[in-house]
Design a protein around this motif. Structure first.
Motif, PDB file in Angstrom:
ATOM      1  N   ALA A   1       0.814  -1.215   0.000  1.00 34.34           N
ATOM      2  CA  ALA A   1       0.000   0.000   0.000  1.00 34.34           C
ATOM      3  C   ALA A   1       0.849   1.267   0.000  1.00 34.34           C
ATOM      4  CB  ALA A   1      -0.925  -0.002   1.215  1.00 34.34           C
ATOM      5  N   LEU A   2       2.129   1.137   0.356  1.00 36.36           N
ATOM      6  CA  LEU A   2       3.013   2.304   0.412  1.00 36.36           C
ATOM      7  C   LEU A   2       3.744   2.554  -0.903  1.00 36.36           C
ATOM      8  CD1 LEU A   2       4.608   1.833   3.959  1.00 36.36           C
ATOM      9  CD2 LEU A   2       2.885   3.500   3.266  1.00 36.36           C
ATOM     10  N   LEU A   3       3.558   1.699  -1.897  1.00 33.91           N
ATOM     11  CA  LEU A   3       4.239   1.899  -3.171  1.00 33.91           C
ATOM     12  C   LEU A   3       3.854   3.252  -3.773  1.00 33.91           C
ATOM     13  CD1 LEU A   3       3.994  -1.620  -4.849  1.00 33.91           C
ATOM     14  CD2 LEU A   3       6.029  -0.474  -4.007  1.00 33.91           C
ATOM     15  N   GLY A   4       4.842   4.058  -4.115  1.00 31.46           N
ATOM     16  CA  GLY A   4       4.595   5.365  -4.696  1.00 31.46           C
ATOM     17  C   GLY A   4       4.444   6.476  -3.681  1.00 31.46           C
ATOM     18  N   ALA A   5       4.388   6.131  -2.389  1.00 37.48           N
ATOM     19  CA  ALA A   5       4.221   7.165  -1.354  1.00 37.48           C
ATOM     20  C   ALA A   5       5.530   7.920  -1.144  1.00 37.48           C
ATOM     21  CB  ALA A   5       3.776   6.524  -0.040  1.00 37.48           C
ATOM     22  N   MET A   6       5.427   9.192  -0.765  1.00 35.92           N
ATOM     23  CA  MET A   6       6.603  10.014  -0.463  1.00 35.92           C
ATOM     24  C   MET A   6       6.954   9.873   1.006  1.00 35.92           C
ATOM     25  SD  MET A   6       7.387  11.397  -3.345  1.00 35.92           S
ATOM     26  CE  MET A   6       8.506  12.702  -2.836  1.00 35.92           C
ATOM     27  N   GLY A   7       8.242   9.726   1.304  1.00 32.42           N
ATOM     28  CA  GLY A   7       8.671   9.562   2.682  1.00 32.42           C
ATOM     29  C   GLY A   7       9.896  10.398   2.988  1.00 32.42           C
ATOM     30  N   VAL A   8      10.286  10.379   4.244  1.00 31.30           N
ATOM     31  CA  VAL A   8      11.464  11.107   4.705  1.00 31.30           C
ATOM     32  C   VAL A   8      12.414  10.105   5.352  1.00 31.30           C
ATOM     33  CG1 VAL A   8      12.346  12.892   6.251  1.00 31.30           C
ATOM     34  CG2 VAL A   8      10.144  13.208   5.097  1.00 31.30           C
ATOM     35  N   ALA A   9      13.678  10.109   4.925  1.00 27.09           N
ATOM     36  CA  ALA A   9      14.669   9.219   5.517  1.00 27.09           C
ATOM     37  C   ALA A   9      15.008   9.691   6.926  1.00 27.09           C
ATOM     38  CB  ALA A   9      15.915   9.176   4.650  1.00 27.09           C
ATOM     39  N   GLU A  10      14.802   8.837   7.912  1.00 23.98           N
ATOM     40  CA  GLU A  10      15.124   9.175   9.292  1.00 23.98           C
ATOM     41  C   GLU A  10      16.590   8.884   9.606  1.00 23.98           C
ATOM     42  OE1 GLU A  10      13.155  10.557  11.589  1.00 23.98           O
ATOM     43  OE2 GLU A  10      11.471  10.715  10.212  1.00 23.98           O
ATOM     44  N   THR A  11      17.194   7.917   8.904  1.00 26.25           N
ATOM     45  CA  THR A  11      18.603   7.569   9.085  1.00 26.25           C
ATOM     46  C   THR A  11      19.221   7.380   7.706  1.00 26.25           C
ATOM     47  OG1 THR A  11      18.212   5.180   9.128  1.00 26.25           O
ATOM     48  CG2 THR A  11      18.046   6.347  11.228  1.00 26.25           C
ATOM     49  N   ASN A  12      20.543   7.154   7.679  1.00 27.54           N
ATOM     50  CA  ASN A  12      21.183   6.775   6.423  1.00 27.54           C
ATOM     51  C   ASN A  12      20.583   5.458   5.931  1.00 27.54           C
ATOM     52  OD1 ASN A  12      22.902   8.955   6.254  1.00 27.54           O
ATOM     53  ND2 ASN A  12      24.515   7.974   7.446  1.00 27.54           N
ATOM     54  N   LEU A  13      20.445   5.318   4.629  1.00 26.81           N
ATOM     55  CA  LEU A  13      19.809   4.125   4.056  1.00 26.81           C
ATOM     56  C   LEU A  13      20.846   3.240   3.371  1.00 26.81           C
ATOM     57  CD1 LEU A  13      16.637   5.829   2.544  1.00 26.81           C
ATOM     58  CD2 LEU A  13      16.930   4.795   4.793  1.00 26.81           C
ATOM     59  N   ARG A  14      22.057   3.213   3.898  1.00 18.94           N
ATOM     60  CA  ARG A  14      23.114   2.381   3.325  1.00 18.94           C
ATOM     61  C   ARG A  14      23.642   1.433   4.389  1.00 18.94           C
ATOM     62  NH1 ARG A  14      27.219   6.735   0.948  1.00 18.94           N
ATOM     63  NH2 ARG A  14      26.957   7.449   3.082  1.00 18.94           N
ATOM     64  N   PRO A  15      23.446   0.144   4.268  1.00 19.45           N
ATOM     65  CA  PRO A  15      22.630  -0.546   3.246  1.00 19.45           C
ATOM     66  C   PRO A  15      21.142  -0.624   3.628  1.00 19.45           C
ATOM     67  CG  PRO A  15      23.689  -2.145   4.638  1.00 19.45           C
ATOM     68  CD  PRO A  15      24.158  -0.806   5.123  1.00 19.45           C
ATOM     69  N   SER A  16      20.813  -0.258   4.835  1.00 20.75           N
ATOM     70  CA  SER A  16      19.407  -0.238   5.246  1.00 20.75           C
ATOM     71  C   SER A  16      19.220   0.899   6.243  1.00 20.75           C
ATOM     72  CB  SER A  16      19.026  -1.586   5.909  1.00 20.75           C
ATOM     73  OG  SER A  16      19.793  -1.777   7.078  1.00 20.75           O
ATOM     74  N   GLY A  17      17.989   1.177   6.573  1.00 15.29           N
ATOM     75  CA  GLY A  17      17.741   2.275   7.501  1.00 15.29           C
ATOM     76  C   GLY A  17      16.269   2.415   7.787  1.00 15.29           C
ATOM     77  N   LYS A  18      15.864   3.577   8.283  1.00 18.51           N
ATOM     78  CA  LYS A  18      14.486   3.842   8.653  1.00 18.51           C
ATOM     79  C   LYS A  18      13.940   5.019   7.888  1.00 18.51           C
ATOM     80  CE  LYS A  18      15.056   2.138  13.400  1.00 18.51           C
ATOM     81  NZ  LYS A  18      14.941   2.479  14.854  1.00 18.51           N
ATOM     82  N   GLY A  19      12.711   4.890   7.452  1.00 22.45           N
ATOM     83  CA  GLY A  19      12.021   5.972   6.772  1.00 22.45           C
ATOM     84  C   GLY A  19      10.645   6.210   7.381  1.00 22.45           C
ATOM     85  N   ARG A  20      10.190   7.457   7.334  1.00 19.19           N
ATOM     86  CA  ARG A  20       8.866   7.794   7.890  1.00 19.19           C
ATOM     87  C   ARG A  20       7.956   8.163   6.730  1.00 19.19           C
ATOM     88  NH1 ARG A  20       7.334   9.067  12.892  1.00 19.19           N
ATOM     89  NH2 ARG A  20       9.520   9.211  13.566  1.00 19.19           N
ATOM     90  N   PHE A  21       6.809   7.467   6.656  1.00 19.88           N
ATOM     91  CA  PHE A  21       5.828   7.688   5.575  1.00 19.88           C
ATOM     92  C   PHE A  21       4.502   8.151   6.173  1.00 19.88           C
ATOM     93  CE2 PHE A  21       8.897   4.726   3.931  1.00 19.88           C
ATOM     94  CZ  PHE A  21       9.083   5.139   2.628  1.00 19.88           C
TER      95      PHE A  21
END
Length: 209
Positions: free
Chosen positions: A189-209
């Motif tokens: 359901a989140l496909l295409g949604a805009m989010g904000v990266a809460e942490t670095n995303l290399r190689p993984s991380g957290k995002g807020r949608f």
């Protein structure tokens, strides 16, 4: 001494102190210190949080300024300009990435401080150094920066293939046949949604949608 009327004067030899000898050696290896320092800064800024490359860079640049400080070429002004340049680079890469103004000004300040620290100037000379005074320092600083870029390219190309890197790399593979799954479909359901990266995303991380 006889010609100037000091035939009976006591003479003695002046030899450089141990610290002055150390400064001489430091100024001789300054291009190598610049190369390692620039390389450490590049690795830290491209992989923030590693800390070790930044520590190595600080040590190299600290030794660099110490040598020219003892040699009588560098002063606190050059050190302050260098630190100011590092602060601008940190603002660009860690606080407000993307606008490039801080990075450009920080790079100019760092390079100017390194060049001026290597430039000799007599008290009777103008404040602004002349082109002949800047030629060799510019060649050394730019040579160190170019060497660091070349070393970074070589490391990026050959380090992943080295035995040391393979020992640190997690080479195990996972697949769905063994029960591994990246997603069970809850996030479709989140496909295409805009989010904000809460942490670095290399190689993984957290995002807020």
């Amino acid at each position: 001494l006889g010609k100037v009327g000091l035939k009976g004067a006591t003479t003695f030899e002046v030899a450089p102190y141990g610290f002055e000898q150390l400064a001489r050696w430091i100024t001789m290896i300054s291009p190598l210190l610049l190369l390692v320092g620039f390389l450490g800064l590049y690795v830290e800024m491209s992989h923030p949080g590693m800390a070790l490359p930044a520590f190595v860079a600080v040590i190299c640049f600290g030794i660099y300024f110490l040598g020219y400080f003892v040699a009588g070429l560098a002063g606190w002004g050059e050190v302050a300009l260098f630190v100011f340049g590092l602060i601008l680079l940190a603002v660009e890469f860690f606080l407000f990435p993307g606008h490039f103004l801080s990075a450009a000004l920080g790079t100019i300040a760092v390079l100017a401080a390194l060049v001026l620290a290597m430039t000799g100037r007599l008290p009777s000379e103008p404040v602004m150094p002349t082109w002949p005074q800047l030629q060799i320092p510019l060649l050394k600083v730019l040579g160190g920066a170019f060497g660091a870029m070349l070393a970074a390219v070589l490391l990026g190309r050959y380090l992943p293939k080295s035995t040391l890197f393979r020992k640190m790399e997690l080479a195990a593979a996972t697949n769905t046949a063994e029960g591994y799954s990246a997603s069970l479909g809850e996030a479709k359901a989140l496909l295409g949604a805009m989010g904000v990266a809460e942490t670095n995303l290399r190689p993984s991380g957290k995002g807020r949608f």
